[in-house]
Scaffold this motif. Structure first.
Motif, mmCIF file in Angstrom:
data_model
loop_
_atom_site.group_PDB
_atom_site.id
_atom_site.type_symbol
_atom_site.label_atom_id
_atom_site.label_comp_id
_atom_site.label_asym_id
_atom_site.label_seq_id
_atom_site.Cartn_x
_atom_site.Cartn_y
_atom_site.Cartn_z
ATOM 1 N N TRP A 217 0.863 -1.177 0.000
ATOM 2 C CA TRP A 217 0.000 0.000 0.000
ATOM 3 C C TRP A 217 0.898 1.226 0.000
ATOM 4 N N SER A 218 0.847 1.982 -1.069
ATOM 5 C CA SER A 218 1.692 3.163 -1.224
ATOM 6 C C SER A 218 0.937 4.406 -0.779
ATOM 7 N N SER A 219 1.482 5.109 0.210
ATOM 8 C CA SER A 219 0.874 6.369 0.626
ATOM 9 C C SER A 219 1.139 7.455 -0.410
ATOM 10 N N THR A 220 2.172 7.270 -1.235
ATOM 11 C CA THR A 220 2.481 8.243 -2.284
ATOM 12 C C THR A 220 1.378 8.291 -3.329
ATOM 13 N N VAL A 221 0.931 7.133 -3.797
ATOM 14 C CA VAL A 221 -0.077 7.081 -4.865
ATOM 15 C C VAL A 221 -1.459 6.663 -4.359
ATOM 16 N N GLU A 222 -1.564 6.352 -3.073
ATOM 17 C CA GLU A 222 -2.816 5.964 -2.424
ATOM 18 C C GLU A 222 -3.511 4.795 -3.117
ATOM 19 N N ARG A 223 -2.713 3.795 -3.446
ATOM 20 C CA ARG A 223 -3.225 2.537 -4.005
ATOM 21 C C ARG A 223 -2.144 1.476 -3.831
ATOM 22 N N HIS A 224 -2.508 0.236 -4.108
ATOM 23 C CA HIS A 224 -1.529 -0.844 -4.017
ATOM 24 C C HIS A 224 -0.581 -0.817 -5.213
ATOM 25 N N VAL A 225 0.679 -1.168 -4.955
ATOM 26 C CA VAL A 225 1.699 -1.314 -5.989
ATOM 27 C C VAL A 225 2.252 -2.731 -5.835
ATOM 28 N N GLY A 226 2.220 -3.510 -6.913
ATOM 29 C CA GLY A 226 2.617 -4.914 -6.845
ATOM 30 C C GLY A 226 4.121 -5.116 -6.775
ATOM 31 N N TYR A 227 4.495 -6.252 -6.217
ATOM 32 C CA TYR A 227 5.891 -6.688 -6.232
ATOM 33 C C TYR A 227 5.927 -8.201 -6.329
ATOM 34 N N GLU A 228 7.051 -8.738 -6.838
ATOM 35 C CA GLU A 228 7.168 -10.175 -7.052
ATOM 36 C C GLU A 228 8.225 -10.834 -6.169
ATOM 37 N N TRP B 102 10.952 -10.099 -2.355
ATOM 38 C CA TRP B 102 11.295 -9.205 -1.259
ATOM 39 C C TRP B 102 12.188 -8.065 -1.743
ATOM 40 N N LEU B 103 13.033 -8.356 -2.713
ATOM 41 C CA LEU B 103 13.892 -7.313 -3.269
ATOM 42 C C LEU B 103 13.043 -6.221 -3.928
ATOM 43 N N GLU B 104 12.045 -6.618 -4.700
ATOM 44 C CA GLU B 104 11.142 -5.630 -5.298
ATOM 45 C C GLU B 104 10.357 -4.895 -4.220
ATOM 46 N N ARG B 105 9.915 -5.611 -3.196
ATOM 47 C CA ARG B 105 9.200 -4.969 -2.100
ATOM 48 C C ARG B 105 10.062 -3.894 -1.462
ATOM 49 N N ASP B 106 11.339 -4.212 -1.243
ATOM 50 C CA ASP B 106 12.248 -3.230 -0.648
ATOM 51 C C ASP B 106 12.403 -2.003 -1.543
ATOM 52 N N HIS B 107 12.456 -2.213 -2.855
ATOM 53 C CA HIS B 107 12.573 -1.080 -3.780
ATOM 54 C C HIS B 107 11.323 -0.213 -3.768
ATOM 55 N N VAL B 108 10.140 -0.842 -3.786
ATOM 56 C CA VAL B 108 8.921 -0.038 -3.780
ATOM 57 C C VAL B 108 8.764 0.682 -2.450
ATOM 58 N N LEU B 109 9.189 0.066 -1.352
ATOM 59 C CA LEU B 109 9.158 0.722 -0.049
ATOM 60 C C LEU B 109 10.055 1.963 -0.057
ATOM 61 N N LEU B 110 11.270 1.828 -0.594
ATOM 62 C CA LEU B 110 12.188 2.972 -0.670
ATOM 63 C C LEU B 110 11.633 4.073 -1.566
ATOM 64 N N LEU B 111 11.023 3.689 -2.692
ATOM 65 C CA LEU B 111 10.416 4.692 -3.570
ATOM 66 C C LEU B 111 9.271 5.402 -2.857
ATOM 67 N N ASP B 112 8.468 4.648 -2.110
ATOM 68 C CA ASP B 112 7.315 5.222 -1.423
ATOM 69 C C ASP B 112 7.746 6.216 -0.342
ATOM 70 N N PHE B 113 8.867 5.964 0.300
ATOM 71 C CA PHE B 113 9.335 6.847 1.370
ATOM 72 C C PHE B 113 10.232 7.972 0.866
ATOM 73 N N ASP B 114 10.567 7.967 -0.412
ATOM 74 C CA ASP B 114 11.417 9.013 -0.985
ATOM 75 C C ASP B 114 10.566 10.265 -1.210
ATOM 76 N N PRO B 115 10.888 11.386 -0.554
ATOM 77 C CA PRO B 115 10.060 12.594 -0.709
ATOM 78 C C PRO B 115 10.098 13.184 -2.120
ATOM 79 N N ALA B 116 11.083 12.818 -2.937
ATOM 80 C CA ALA B 116 11.164 13.325 -4.305
ATOM 81 C C ALA B 116 10.246 12.563 -5.260
ATOM 82 N N VAL B 117 9.729 11.409 -4.842
ATOM 83 C CA VAL B 117 8.872 10.576 -5.706
ATOM 84 C C VAL B 117 7.413 10.973 -5.503
#
Length: 173
Positions: free
Chosen positions: A67-78, A80-95
């Motif tokens: 669940w991405s607070s940036t886009v307010e919807r779910h973002v898929g991952y396949e 744990w490595l992808e999950r970690d990347h989407v988590l970092l993107l979601d917490f990046d204030p520039a994204v």
């Protein structure tokens, strides 16, 4: 509901970068295919995933949705490595926008074989630039992917040019 992308007629290899085209699905359901050079203006952060993330019994990876607070919807991952990347993107204030499996990159080999690849993520940044993320570490890439690394080289070359995209390939840890 399948959100897979069918191969569409159209587009021209003459105007594409190195013979590459991009195919994507709009969230309203229509599918588009265009030369890579024209893809810089497409809001991929609002696109539907180009392919479905599947799960099945006995699977070795861990597909799910973040669940991405940036886009307010779910973002898929396949994985744990992808999950970690989407988590970092979601917490990046520039994204300001994220989508998984944003588009298909289509190209034809010198032997005439049609190939395609879907990067893992597309993230729009607040300055309008974008990041394309491919998460598979190099030691986990199949030999055919290493031989056919042309799509990554093309994306990197385009990012230095008119697309305004940067490309992140996951290195070996």
């Amino acid at each position: 509901m399948s959100v897979g992308l069918r191969v569409l007629p159209g587009g021209t290899h003459e105007t594409s970068v190195g013979g590459f085209e991009v195919g994507y699905s709009r969230r309203v359901g229509s599918e588009v295919r265009l030369p890579l050079a024209d893809a810089w203006a497409v809001p991929f952060e609002d696109a539907a995933p180009a392919r479905e993330i599947r799960s099945y019994k006995g699977q070795h990876n861990l597909p799910d949705r973040w669940w991405s607070s940036t886009v307010e919807r779910h973002v898929g991952y396949e994985s744990w490595l992808e999950r970690d990347h989407v988590l970092l993107l979601d917490f990046d204030p520039a994204v300001v926008g994220i989508t998984s499996q944003p588009f298909w990159l289509f190209w034809t080999t010198d032997e005439g074989r049609s190939l395609s690849h879907a990067p893992d993520y597309f993230a729009r940044q607040c300055d309008g630039s974008a990041v394309v993320v491919d998460c598979r570490p190099i030691e986990r890439r199949k030999p055919r992917d290493l031989v056919n690394s042309r799509p990554h080289a093309t994306l990197v070359r385009c990012s230095a040019g008119s697309t305004g995209w940067s490309v992140r390939l996951t290195p070996s840890w």
